[in-house]
Write a protein that holds these residues in place. Sequence first.
Motif, PDB file in Angstrom:
ATOM      1  N   GLU A 357      -7.616   8.886  31.776  1.00  0.00           N
ATOM      2  CA  GLU A 357      -7.372  10.301  32.047  1.00  0.00           C
ATOM      3  C   GLU A 357      -6.148  10.497  32.942  1.00  0.00           C
ATOM      4  OE1 GLU A 357     -10.226   8.757  35.176  1.00  0.00           O
ATOM      5  OE2 GLU A 357      -9.929   8.538  33.012  1.00  0.00           O
ATOM      6  N   GLN A 358      -5.651   9.412  33.541  1.00  0.00           N
ATOM      7  CA  GLN A 358      -4.458   9.492  34.383  1.00  0.00           C
ATOM      8  C   GLN A 358      -3.157   9.292  33.586  1.00  0.00           C
ATOM      9  OE1 GLN A 358      -4.921   6.769  37.698  1.00  0.00           O
ATOM     10  NE2 GLN A 358      -6.998   7.486  38.131  1.00  0.00           N
ATOM     11  N   ILE A 359      -3.258   8.998  32.296  1.00  0.00           N
ATOM     12  CA  ILE A 359      -2.070   8.810  31.467  1.00  0.00           C
ATOM     13  C   ILE A 359      -1.288  10.117  31.395  1.00  0.00           C
ATOM     14  CG2 ILE A 359      -1.282   8.345  29.101  1.00  0.00           C
ATOM     15  CD1 ILE A 359      -3.587   6.371  28.822  1.00  0.00           C
ATOM     16  N   THR A 360       0.035  10.030  31.420  1.00  0.00           N
ATOM     17  CA  THR A 360       0.883  11.224  31.427  1.00  0.00           C
ATOM     18  C   THR A 360       1.596  11.425  30.092  1.00  0.00           C
ATOM     19  OG1 THR A 360       2.692   9.932  32.401  1.00  0.00           O
ATOM     20  CG2 THR A 360       1.236  11.134  33.907  1.00  0.00           C
ATOM     21  N   GLY A 361       0.953  11.045  29.006  1.00  0.00           N
ATOM     22  CA  GLY A 361       1.534  11.216  27.678  1.00  0.00           C
ATOM     23  C   GLY A 361       0.444  11.329  26.625  1.00  0.00           C
ATOM     24  N   ASP A 362       0.859  11.529  25.372  1.00  0.00           N
ATOM     25  CA  ASP A 362      -0.072  11.640  24.258  1.00  0.00           C
ATOM     26  C   ASP A 362      -0.704  10.284  23.943  1.00  0.00           C
ATOM     27  OD1 ASP A 362       0.840  14.225  24.141  1.00  0.00           O
ATOM     28  OD2 ASP A 362       2.195  13.876  22.447  1.00  0.00           O
ATOM     29  N   VAL A 363      -1.966  10.297  23.530  1.00  0.00           N
ATOM     30  CA  VAL A 363      -2.712   9.060  23.294  1.00  0.00           C
ATOM     31  C   VAL A 363      -3.313   9.072  21.890  1.00  0.00           C
ATOM     32  CG1 VAL A 363      -4.613   7.585  24.063  1.00  0.00           C
ATOM     33  CG2 VAL A 363      -3.272   8.858  25.752  1.00  0.00           C
ATOM     34  N   LEU A 364      -2.984   8.051  21.109  1.00  0.00           N
ATOM     35  CA  LEU A 364      -3.578   7.836  19.781  1.00  0.00           C
ATOM     36  C   LEU A 364      -4.320   6.514  19.801  1.00  0.00           C
ATOM     37  CD1 LEU A 364      -3.912   8.558  16.754  1.00  0.00           C
ATOM     38  CD2 LEU A 364      -1.776   7.322  16.329  1.00  0.00           C
ATOM     39  N   LEU A 365      -5.611   6.551  19.450  1.00  0.00           N
ATOM     40  CA  LEU A 365      -6.457   5.359  19.390  1.00  0.00           C
ATOM     41  C   LEU A 365      -6.717   5.019  17.930  1.00  0.00           C
ATOM     42  CD1 LEU A 365      -9.059   6.543  22.073  1.00  0.00           C
ATOM     43  CD2 LEU A 365      -7.031   5.119  22.474  1.00  0.00           C
ATOM     44  N   VAL A 366      -6.594   3.739  17.579  1.00  0.00           N
ATOM     45  CA  VAL A 366      -6.762   3.286  16.201  1.00  0.00           C
ATOM     46  C   VAL A 366      -7.712   2.099  16.189  1.00  0.00           C
ATOM     47  CG1 VAL A 366      -5.601   2.500  14.105  1.00  0.00           C
ATOM     48  CG2 VAL A 366      -4.373   3.975  15.723  1.00  0.00           C
ATOM     49  N   GLY A 367      -8.737   2.143  15.336  1.00  0.00           N
ATOM     50  CA  GLY A 367      -9.667   1.019  15.309  1.00  0.00           C
ATOM     51  C   GLY A 367     -10.508   0.967  14.053  1.00  0.00           C
ATOM     52  N   GLY A 368     -11.111  -0.198  13.816  1.00  0.00           N
ATOM     53  CA  GLY A 368     -12.002  -0.403  12.689  1.00  0.00           C
ATOM     54  C   GLY A 368     -13.423  -0.646  13.165  1.00  0.00           C
ATOM     55  N   LEU A 369     -14.390  -0.022  12.526  1.00  0.00           N
ATOM     56  CA  LEU A 369     -15.778  -0.154  12.964  1.00  0.00           C
ATOM     57  C   LEU A 369     -16.385  -1.512  12.625  1.00  0.00           C
ATOM     58  CD1 LEU A 369     -17.258   3.385  12.241  1.00  0.00           C
ATOM     59  CD2 LEU A 369     -16.485   2.413  14.420  1.00  0.00           C
ATOM     60  N   ASP A 370     -15.670  -2.322  11.835  1.00  0.00           N
ATOM     61  CA  ASP A 370     -16.143  -3.685  11.577  1.00  0.00           C
ATOM     62  C   ASP A 370     -15.385  -4.702  12.425  1.00  0.00           C
ATOM     63  OD1 ASP A 370     -17.886  -5.457  10.303  1.00  0.00           O
ATOM     64  OD2 ASP A 370     -16.430  -5.960   8.743  1.00  0.00           O
ATOM     65  N   ASP A 371     -14.768  -4.232  13.500  1.00  0.00           N
ATOM     66  CA  ASP A 371     -14.085  -5.119  14.451  1.00  0.00           C
ATOM     67  C   ASP A 371     -15.130  -6.005  15.130  1.00  0.00           C
ATOM     68  OD1 ASP A 371     -12.704  -6.271  16.616  1.00  0.00           O
ATOM     69  OD2 ASP A 371     -11.458  -4.493  16.903  1.00  0.00           O
ATOM     70  N   THR A 372     -15.001  -7.304  14.988  1.00  0.00           N
ATOM     71  CA  THR A 372     -15.970  -8.224  15.589  1.00  0.00           C
ATOM     72  C   THR A 372     -15.419  -8.907  16.837  1.00  0.00           C
ATOM     73  OG1 THR A 372     -15.275  -9.887  13.971  1.00  0.00           O
ATOM     74  CG2 THR A 372     -17.271  -8.641  13.468  1.00  0.00           C
ATOM     75  N   ILE A 373     -14.337  -8.342  17.413  1.00  0.00           N
ATOM     76  CA  ILE A 373     -13.845  -8.763  18.729  1.00  0.00           C
ATOM     77  C   ILE A 373     -14.240  -7.707  19.755  1.00  0.00           C
ATOM     78  CG2 ILE A 373     -11.824  -9.396  20.102  1.00  0.00           C
ATOM     79  CD1 ILE A 373     -12.490 -11.427  17.965  1.00  0.00           C
ATOM     80  N   TRP A 374     -13.593  -6.553  19.710  1.00  0.00           N
ATOM     81  CA  TRP A 374     -13.981  -5.439  20.571  1.00  0.00           C
ATOM     82  C   TRP A 374     -14.796  -4.459  19.737  1.00  0.00           C
ATOM     83  CZ3 TRP A 374     -13.054  -7.345  24.989  1.00  0.00           C
ATOM     84  CH2 TRP A 374     -11.852  -7.963  25.311  1.00  0.00           C
ATOM     85  N   PRO A 375     -16.013  -4.153  20.111  1.00  0.00           N
ATOM     86  CA  PRO A 375     -16.841  -3.229  19.310  1.00  0.00           C
ATOM     87  C   PRO A 375     -16.316  -1.794  19.414  1.00  0.00           C
ATOM     88  CG  PRO A 375     -17.994  -3.863  21.322  1.00  0.00           C
ATOM     89  CD  PRO A 375     -16.745  -4.677  21.280  1.00  0.00           C
ATOM     90  N   MET A 376     -15.658  -1.337  18.362  1.00  0.00           N
ATOM     91  CA  MET A 376     -15.014  -0.027  18.400  1.00  0.00           C
ATOM     92  C   MET A 376     -16.011   1.119  18.514  1.00  0.00           C
ATOM     93  SD  MET A 376     -11.734  -0.302  18.486  1.00  0.00           S
ATOM     94  CE  MET A 376     -12.012  -1.730  19.554  1.00  0.00           C
ATOM     95  N   GLU A 377     -17.248   0.903  18.034  1.00  0.00           N
ATOM     96  CA  GLU A 377     -18.238   1.977  18.148  1.00  0.00           C
ATOM     97  C   GLU A 377     -18.589   2.244  19.609  1.00  0.00           C
ATOM     98  OE1 GLU A 377     -20.807  -1.630  18.461  1.00  0.00           O
ATOM     99  OE2 GLU A 377     -19.010  -1.067  17.343  1.00  0.00           O
ATOM    100  N   GLU A 378     -18.282   1.288  20.501  1.00  0.00           N
ATOM    101  CA  GLU A 378     -18.458   1.458  21.944  1.00  0.00           C
ATOM    102  C   GLU A 378     -17.166   1.920  22.608  1.00  0.00           C
ATOM    103  OE1 GLU A 378     -20.886   0.989  24.175  1.00  0.00           O
ATOM    104  OE2 GLU A 378     -22.492  -0.058  23.113  1.00  0.00           O
ATOM    105  N   MET A 379     -16.054   1.286  22.245  1.00  0.00           N
ATOM    106  CA  MET A 379     -14.820   1.463  23.005  1.00  0.00           C
ATOM    107  C   MET A 379     -14.151   2.811  22.777  1.00  0.00           C
ATOM    108  SD  MET A 379     -14.884  -1.195  24.749  1.00  0.00           S
ATOM    109  CE  MET A 379     -15.469  -2.893  24.792  1.00  0.00           C
ATOM    110  N   ILE A 380     -13.979   3.215  21.520  1.00  0.00           N
ATOM    111  CA  ILE A 380     -13.248   4.460  21.272  1.00  0.00           C
ATOM    112  C   ILE A 380     -13.996   5.678  21.812  1.00  0.00           C
ATOM    113  CG2 ILE A 380     -12.457   6.009  19.434  1.00  0.00           C
ATOM    114  CD1 ILE A 380     -11.256   3.613  18.032  1.00  0.00           C
TER     115      ILE A 380
END
Length: 457
Positions: A357-380
């Motif tokens: 929330e402290q970022i001073t620019g536009d933010v785009l998040l990109v991810g796959g729900l079958d990511d088996t490294i970082w669980p995107m259903e939690e992170m995004i």
Amino acid sequence: MDGPTTHVDRRTLLRSLSAGGAATLAGCTDPLTTDGGSETPRIEIESGRRRDARLVPTLVGFVPETDVTVTARATDAEDRTWRSRAVVTTDRQGTASLASTAPAAGSYAGARSMGLVWSMGLTYRRPPTYFVQDGPEQTVTLSARVGDEVVAERTVTRVFAPDGVTHERVRDEDRGLVGHYFEPPGEGPHPGVVALHGNGNSPLTNFGRMLAARGFAVLAPRWFGEEEPIPDQLVEIPLSSARAMATWLQSREAVTDRIGVLGHSKGAEFALMAASRYDVFDGVVAIAPNAFAFMAPGMVSAGPSWAVDGEPVPTLSRSGNSEIRRKEGRLVIADQIRADLSAADQAQLDRAAIPVEQITGDVLLVGGLDDTIWPMEEMIPRLTARLDTESFQHRVASLVYDEAGHVITVPHKPTTYHHLGGQLYLGGQPEPAAAAEADAWPRIVRWFRDALSGSAQ
């Protein structure tokens, strides 16, 4: 394939990322000419030379209603030959477009203009299992066979960047930088982008070339590894080094003071961490992002990844409560990450959370729900929840692809082994991975174009 699930908050203008963005990008291609005056069987290509344009192969001048086996082959930087095939039937005019003709047999199913590209595989495997691209272009040879006879062949050379994009090796001892710089043609000045690799520590040169082709000046650094003067391990990396990358770009005569940052995996974590602390980034694209400061996947006792003013940034501890399962002989790290999140109390989560929330620019998040490294259903969702506040006055959006895995990179290449990485299982399957990359790329370009308000084309 279905498109991404797109999350936006009330300040996001989704029209800026609509299909019109992809159409604008695709419309910038240079047509490959064909000889249409002969009825000799031939393969025509409707597309352009740029790697981010689709190939649309069409068979022309064949015997009507005949089965034709179309094959594709390409050689990667490891001198390995990749192949694919599709058996299609020509129509009453003796033509067949792979964009509208489903193969009766082959390496992919359904009418897919890029099916022959993303479905290419190896006749034998040896590490690495992904298509290694090292250089500014990729050559694909298409052959058409009727029975045992090859009756037509076409070779297409696809370039990451057109003539005029310059490449420079970077070594700046004062700023502690090593990497690659790509500059677009033309006088500029151009908006800049820092492209941050992940745990594999290979600079994102392909992103660099392709973004430069779209009008951005790109620094693709190696931010840890064996080279001097960078840290040799992903341990206590100074977040200030990302600020140094941005100021290095700003020091170039051809670059504006508007700088974006793109990162993948640990590079996305780095990008979000740095952008949360320093106000030098006007746009952020985080691919397969993490919502917390974590140790690198597989590094159980190495220590925190990040540091500020010589002090380690609080890191979410490994719980050790989950036995990591294997899939196709590789570790599924996401199981351990989920266990770590479950084991942590709220105070631990708050300390390790990235204050996006402290970022001073536009933010785009990109991810796959079958990511088996970082669980995107939690992170995004965790990241978007922190960004969805009255105090955050910039655009926010997320592109979430149901069946894509950890690897979402530049589009239009073989994705048959995207789910396999060294000792780790990365998730996703070939066609969804290819579809995610093809959909995300023009949206990323459009996002940076809008966020940096530069002269990107």
